[in-house]
Scaffold this active site. Sequence first.
Site, short mmCIF file in Angstrom:
data_model
loop_
_atom_site.label_atom_id
_atom_site.label_comp_id
_atom_site.label_asym_id
_atom_site.label_seq_id
_atom_site.Cartn_x
_atom_site.Cartn_y
_atom_site.Cartn_z
N ASP A 18 67.05 95.39 -61.40
CA ASP A 18 66.72 94.11 -60.79
C ASP A 18 66.22 93.21 -61.91
O ASP A 18 65.82 93.69 -62.97
CB ASP A 18 65.64 94.32 -59.72
CG ASP A 18 65.15 93.02 -59.13
OD1 ASP A 18 65.99 92.19 -58.74
OD2 ASP A 18 63.92 92.83 -59.07
N ASP A 20 64.17 89.75 -61.60
CA ASP A 20 62.89 89.05 -61.47
C ASP A 20 61.73 90.02 -61.29
O ASP A 20 61.74 90.87 -60.40
CB ASP A 20 62.93 88.09 -60.29
CG ASP A 20 64.03 87.04 -60.44
OD1 ASP A 20 64.55 86.89 -61.56
OD2 ASP A 20 64.36 86.40 -59.44
N ASP A 192 61.16 95.91 -58.53
CA ASP A 192 59.77 95.67 -58.16
C ASP A 192 59.59 95.52 -56.65
O ASP A 192 58.47 95.51 -56.17
CB ASP A 192 59.27 94.38 -58.82
CG ASP A 192 59.90 93.14 -58.20
OD1 ASP A 192 59.18 92.37 -57.55
OD2 ASP A 192 61.11 92.97 -58.34
#
Length: 277
Positions: A18, A20, A192
């Site tokens: 991922d 961001d 996250d």
Amino acid sequence: MLGVVENHSLPRAAAFFDLDKTVIAKSSTLTFSKSFYQGGLINRRAALRTAYAQFVFLAGGMDHDQMERMREYLSTLCRGWNVRQVREIVAETLHDLIDPIIYDEAASLIERHHAAGRDVVIVSTSGAEVVEPIGELLGADRVVATRLVVGEDGCYTGEVEYYAYGPTKAEAVRELAASEGYDLDRSHAYSDSVTDLPMLQAVGHPHAVNPDRALRREAVARGWPVLEFRKPVRLKQRLPALSVPPRPALVAMAALGAAAATAGLVWYANRHRTTTA
């Protein structure tokens, strides 16, 4: 402490990241809001609103309802943007905006996975016009990202052609595994957000990075490694250390398409919820 990256020559494997708050410290989409304001794409009020969204994102993430409302607003906002102008703005400001917010720990992991012979794939809900240039700078082999419909006039219509979010990310991972011959049991994934749980479950080596509360609970319950990335570094300073030269960024089958992604605000752009990261 970074997770252990074992070296497996065969069969092929990949590392899915991922973007961001996993590879970079902010939202790649919202980071460009000031540049879009300066380029005349959005007004001051819109710039302030996206700045607030960035604050909420950094403070702990948006819940589902907040994301839906912001998506609807920004979907309308970016309708009519000229794709060429968006690309130019991203190209002109990419180094200034992204270089300082790359996590050193993430850059090291990318190096280590390449050294182990694994492809590196960025899988992001942000738009391909933003994600692909970042992926290229990082030396990523492939990119999966959201894309919007572009009209015959070369402008975004505000409609979503592919939304890389939630279960859709996991589907893209499995499609890449089938087309590229990746062994998902030997592959790694990093995120996250609990919304990427399907993608993390799709591989044999999932990792929670700076996880939100829900993902942290899942990771602890499942015995997954929890990594804390805290050291942003200028990407330009790390490029000489990236011994594997960037290969052309390829987009997963579902995310493939030229000039179809919004450059900055497509992270939220989805008029129609999809049930197909």
